[in-house]
Write a protein that holds these residues in place. Sequence first.
Motif, short mmCIF file in Angstrom:
data_model
loop_
_atom_site.label_atom_id
_atom_site.label_comp_id
_atom_site.label_asym_id
_atom_site.label_seq_id
_atom_site.Cartn_x
_atom_site.Cartn_y
_atom_site.Cartn_z
N GLU A 49 -13.61 -11.77 9.06
CA GLU A 49 -14.17 -11.89 7.71
C GLU A 49 -14.64 -10.54 7.18
N ARG A 50 -15.24 -9.71 8.04
CA ARG A 50 -15.70 -8.39 7.60
C ARG A 50 -14.52 -7.50 7.26
N ARG A 51 -13.51 -7.48 8.11
CA ARG A 51 -12.36 -6.58 7.91
C ARG A 51 -11.45 -7.04 6.78
N THR A 52 -11.32 -8.33 6.59
CA THR A 52 -10.40 -8.84 5.59
C THR A 52 -10.77 -8.36 4.20
N GLY A 53 -12.04 -8.36 3.86
CA GLY A 53 -12.47 -7.93 2.54
C GLY A 53 -12.12 -6.48 2.25
N VAL A 54 -12.43 -5.58 3.17
CA VAL A 54 -12.13 -4.17 2.92
C VAL A 54 -10.63 -3.91 2.98
N GLN A 55 -9.91 -4.63 3.80
CA GLN A 55 -8.46 -4.45 3.83
C GLN A 55 -7.82 -4.98 2.55
N TYR A 56 -8.38 -6.03 2.00
CA TYR A 56 -7.90 -6.55 0.72
C TYR A 56 -8.09 -5.49 -0.37
N ILE A 57 -9.29 -4.89 -0.41
CA ILE A 57 -9.56 -3.85 -1.40
C ILE A 57 -8.64 -2.66 -1.20
N ALA A 58 -8.44 -2.23 0.04
CA ALA A 58 -7.56 -1.10 0.32
C ALA A 58 -6.14 -1.37 -0.14
N THR A 59 -5.64 -2.56 0.10
CA THR A 59 -4.28 -2.91 -0.30
C THR A 59 -4.15 -2.91 -1.82
N ARG A 60 -5.14 -3.50 -2.50
CA ARG A 60 -5.09 -3.55 -3.96
C ARG A 60 -5.15 -2.14 -4.56
N VAL A 61 -5.98 -1.27 -3.98
CA VAL A 61 -6.09 0.11 -4.48
C VAL A 61 -4.77 0.85 -4.26
N ARG A 62 -4.17 0.69 -3.09
CA ARG A 62 -2.91 1.38 -2.81
C ARG A 62 -1.81 0.93 -3.76
N GLN A 63 -1.83 -0.33 -4.18
CA GLN A 63 -0.83 -0.82 -5.12
C GLN A 63 -0.99 -0.20 -6.50
N ALA A 64 -2.22 0.10 -6.89
CA ALA A 64 -2.48 0.61 -8.24
C ALA A 64 -2.73 2.11 -8.26
N ASP A 65 -2.53 2.78 -7.15
CA ASP A 65 -2.88 4.20 -7.04
C ASP A 65 -1.85 5.09 -7.74
N HIS A 66 -2.15 5.39 -8.99
CA HIS A 66 -1.41 6.39 -9.76
C HIS A 66 -2.40 7.03 -10.71
N ALA A 67 -2.05 8.11 -11.32
CA ALA A 67 -2.97 8.85 -12.18
C ALA A 67 -3.59 7.93 -13.23
N GLY A 68 -4.91 7.80 -13.20
CA GLY A 68 -5.63 6.97 -14.15
C GLY A 68 -5.58 5.49 -13.87
N GLY A 69 -5.00 5.09 -12.77
CA GLY A 69 -4.83 3.66 -12.49
C GLY A 69 -5.99 3.00 -11.78
N VAL A 70 -6.92 3.78 -11.22
CA VAL A 70 -8.05 3.22 -10.48
C VAL A 70 -9.34 3.75 -11.11
N ALA A 71 -10.26 2.84 -11.40
CA ALA A 71 -11.54 3.24 -11.98
C ALA A 71 -12.64 2.34 -11.44
N VAL A 72 -13.87 2.80 -11.56
CA VAL A 72 -15.05 2.01 -11.21
C VAL A 72 -15.89 1.90 -12.47
N GLU A 73 -16.29 0.68 -12.81
CA GLU A 73 -17.10 0.49 -14.01
C GLU A 73 -18.08 -0.65 -13.80
N ASP A 74 -19.06 -0.73 -14.71
CA ASP A 74 -20.01 -1.83 -14.70
C ASP A 74 -19.34 -3.02 -15.39
N PHE A 75 -19.41 -4.18 -14.74
CA PHE A 75 -18.78 -5.38 -15.30
C PHE A 75 -19.80 -6.51 -15.23
#
Length: 160
Positions: A49-75
Motif C-alpha cells: 500500500e505504501r509503495r503503490t501510491g508513490v509508484q502510481y505517481i511516478a508512472t503518471r509523471v513519467r507519462q506526462a514528462d515533457h516541457a511544461g507538462g508537469v506542474a504543482v498547484e493549489d487545488f
Amino acid sequence: MREKQVKHHIDGLVALLLFGVFAACVLVVLLTGADAYRRLTERDQAAYERRTGVQYIATRVRQADHAGGVAVEDFGGVDALVLGADEVYAARVYCYDGWLMELYALAEEPMEPQDGQKILEAEALALSLEDGVLEAALTAPDGRSETLRLSLRSGEGAAS
C-alpha cells in the motif's frame, strides 16, 4: 490371566498418550506457522500500500514528462500534481478526504477536489517542484510516509 489384562491396558494407554503428544505437537506447529504467515501477509500488504501510491505517481509523471507538462498547484486547498498542464485536458493527482484521487478534465474547467476519482487510501500528499526535481511525500493511512524524488527529463522546462 489378570496380568495380561493389565498389560494390555497399559500398552493401550501408552499408545494413546503418544498419539496425544504427537497431536499436540502438530497443533503447536500449525498455530505457529499460521501466526507467522498472518504477520508476513500484514507486513507485505502494508508495504504494498505504501509503495503503490508513490509508484502510481511516478508512472503518471513519467507519462506526462515533457516541457511544461508537469506542474504543482493549489487545488481547493490541497497540493495537486497537474499532468498535462500545457494541454487542453489535464489530470490532477491529489489527496482529499483520506484518498489519493485523480481528476481528468479540461485544464481550465472549474472543478472541486471531491469531483475526482478515488485511487487508493492515503492521508496526505505533499508536493514540491523546484529546478526540475519533483518531490512527493505520500502518507499512508497507518501514518507511514514514502517520499519520491524524480528528476524530470524535461528539466527546467517544467512548470512550477
